[in-house]
Each structure stands twice: as C-alpha cells, then as structure tokens.
Design an enzyme around this catalytic site. Structure first.
Site, PDB file in Angstrom:
ATOM      1  N   GLU A 191       3.396 -34.964  14.949  1.00 54.14           N
ATOM      2  CA  GLU A 191       4.447 -34.221  14.663  1.00 54.14           C
ATOM      3  C   GLU A 191       4.589 -33.916  12.841  1.00 54.14           C
ATOM      4  OE1 GLU A 191       8.744 -33.797  11.818  1.00 54.14           O
ATOM      5  OE2 GLU A 191       6.746 -35.157  11.533  1.00 54.14           O
ATOM      6  N   ASP A 214      15.471 -37.831  12.315  1.00 52.07           N
ATOM      7  CA  ASP A 214      13.804 -38.105  11.824  1.00 52.07           C
ATOM      8  C   ASP A 214      14.790 -38.140  10.553  1.00 52.07           C
ATOM      9  OD1 ASP A 214      11.435 -37.515  10.173  1.00 52.07           O
ATOM     10  OD2 ASP A 214      10.864 -35.926  11.606  1.00 52.07           O
TER      11      ASP A 214
END
Length: 328
Positions: A191, A214
C-alpha cells in the site's frame, strides 16, 4: 494491546510482508472459513455468508528503507520505501530483516544546506565494504527500530500505520459468529508504494462494497494544519482523501450504524494522502467504497500515537457493520 505489540514488531517493509503475514495467519486461523494468499502476497480471509460480497482491507506493509550502495568504508547508501520525511531521519535506528542494526548518519554540512536522502547513509559498525556485505546486500530492506509503549490511554509505536488496521480486522473477525453478508478480510501488500495489493485483491474478489481500514492525520497538535479529526473523539469515518471521494451510501451506512450503536465517531476530510480505498473503488466497473480510520499523530515516524478508545470504537463499528445486511 499484546496482539498489537506483536504486529508492530514484525519487520515487514513494503514488498517483504512475509513475517507479518505469518503472524496474522496464526491469529485468525481458528476464526476463518477459508484463508488464501494471492499471487502478489495479499492475505485473503473469507467469512462465509449468504448476502453481498463485502471487502474489508487493511495493509500489512510499513515504510522503511532499502540498501542501494555500499562504499569502501562499509557505509550503506539507501533509498526510501514509502513516504519519508528526510529531515527527521538523522540518528534514527533501523534494523534489516536479518537482524542487523544500523544508525542513519548524514554528511552534516551538506545535509544542512541541501537536506536530501542522497546525503544520508546507514552505519552498521562495519569498517569496510567486505565486512558490510557479510551482513547487508544491495536490495535488503530495513524498518525503523522502536518499542511500543502505552501512556495515558494512548499507544506510541512505529508502524501503527497500518498494523492498527490489521489489529482491528483481526479483533473484529474474532467477534463474529454467523454473518448476513459474504465477508472478505483482506490484509494487503504494498500500500505504501502505490495501493498495489488492494488493486489486485479487489479485482479477484469483485466485491459489492468495500471499506478500507487505515490511519488518518489529526489537527489537534499545536499549530497543526486545520483538520476536524482529534485523538480521543472516536472512529473517523472518511469523507474524502486525495485518492477517493467516498460513496455517499457507504458513508451514510457507517454514520447511521455508529449512531444506532452509540459508537463515538468523527468525520474525516484528508486533503493529502490516500488509502487502499482509492484502489478498491475503481476496480472493474467500480465498487461503492468507504474508509474507516484511526486518528494518529506523527504518521510515518517511529513514534506514531493513537488513542486506545478510538481503536476500540473502530472495532465496535466494524463489527456492527459486519452484522448489518448490506443493501447497497
């Protein structure tokens, strides 16, 4: 917090997620109906249900550095893996995957004039290139070194971005019994270098809805950039970041679920940065996607700080969403 401590201690810089992936597998095996790893290394955990396919994603990788050159005196030049604030790197400790520890030093006068990663090096205590090459090879990655601490109801550690998201997915999965939807808990790779794992895993799953879990920035430190998100005020429900304008139906679902279950929440508008949601929502013909965030101070440093109450609020909200029949 013992599990979170175990997760943040894993040495898994982007592209080298093996250690954290194995740690997660050991934790979730008793609670999953199916576990598989795709070609890119994403860990896909299936909790079967009769309803719509819903994908929850949290990335496993962390920022770090990669060795690019070793000089004749044994000093290692390096490049970044993910976003780094170059000015904050001097004198930090790093540890390579094989356990070799080093300190980041600088060409002091040149670095003061022109702060750049090209003026930095890693000192592993070697006196020559030959000695250094016995411990570190070109292409080896290293994470920042630091222990996790709890202070005043808050946790401080490296790699809360995004091991705290992995922790939330794991703890949510442990709470679930039978579920009304077909759930995919995806622990994604790479990511920090371009949302790569989320893109491929979402393509394979083809979900009806997605939520990325997140961290997000805060606006509650002295003279911080104006932002409504604060530590201790609950789960952050994403409205937008630089990679996504969250789907209004998903955002409404998250807000209404939080209100119904009396879970503290706040709304997040992040003007810079993105999450796996940015890749998920543009997969195939498009996926209605939202974001659930843990407010974190000092992101992309070895001393990230989060509030334990906010983390628990995120777990409570995700659990409630998992137990809601999705109509989107």
């Amino acid at each position: 917090m013992k599990l979170l401590e175990k997760l943040v201690c894993c040495n898994s810089v982007s592209g080298n997620e093996k250690e954290i992936r194995e740690c997660i597998i050991n934790e979730i095996e008793p609670y999953a109906d199916e576990i598989k790893m795709d070609a890119l290394g994403n860990l896909i955990v299936h909790k079967k249900g009769a309803g719509k396919r819903v994908m929850y994603a949290a990335h496993m990788d962390e920022i770090g550095v990669i060795a690019t050159f070793i000089d004749e005196n044994g000093f290692i030049r390096f490049a970044n893996v993910g976003g780094l604030n170059v000015r904050n790197l001097v004198n930090l400790k790093v540890v390579f995957t094989n356990g070799t520890v080093g300190v980041i030093g600088s060409e002091e006068e040149e670095f003061k004039k022109h702060p750049s990663i090209s003026k930095l090096y890693i000192d592993i205590g070697a006196d020559s290139r030959d000695e250094a090459e016995k411990k570190v090879c070109i292409g080896d990655t290293a994470m920042f070194l630091g222990d996790m601490h709890i202070t005043g109801g808050r946790v401080v550690s490296k790699a809360l971005d995004n091991r705290v998201g992995c922790y939330i997915l794991i703890e949510t999965l442990k709470r679930l019994k039978s579920v009304p939807n077909d759930l995919y808990f995806v622990f994604t790779v790479q990511e920090e270098v371009g949302l790569r794992g989320a893109r491929t895993s979402a393509f394979g799953i083809d979900p009806d809805m997605g939520i990325s879990v997140d961290v997000t920035d805060t606006g509650d430190t002295p003279e911080a950039e104006a932002m409504a998100v604060k530590l201790g005020k609950g789960a952050a429900i994403k409205v937008k970041d630089s990679s996504i304008l969250c789907h209004s139906d998903v955002r409404t679902l998250m807000i209404e679920t939080a209100k119904k279950n009396k879970i503290p929440y706040q709304l997040e508008v992040l003007t810079a940065g993105g999450t796996d949601a940015g890749a998920i929502h543009t997969t195939r013909a498009g996926v209605p996607t939202g974001g659930l965030s843990v407010p974190v101070r000092y992101i992309h440093s070895p001393s990230e700080m989060a509030d334990i109450g906010d983390i628990n609020a995120c777990i409570d909200l995700l659990e409630a969403i998992c137990n809601t029949r999705i109509q989107i």
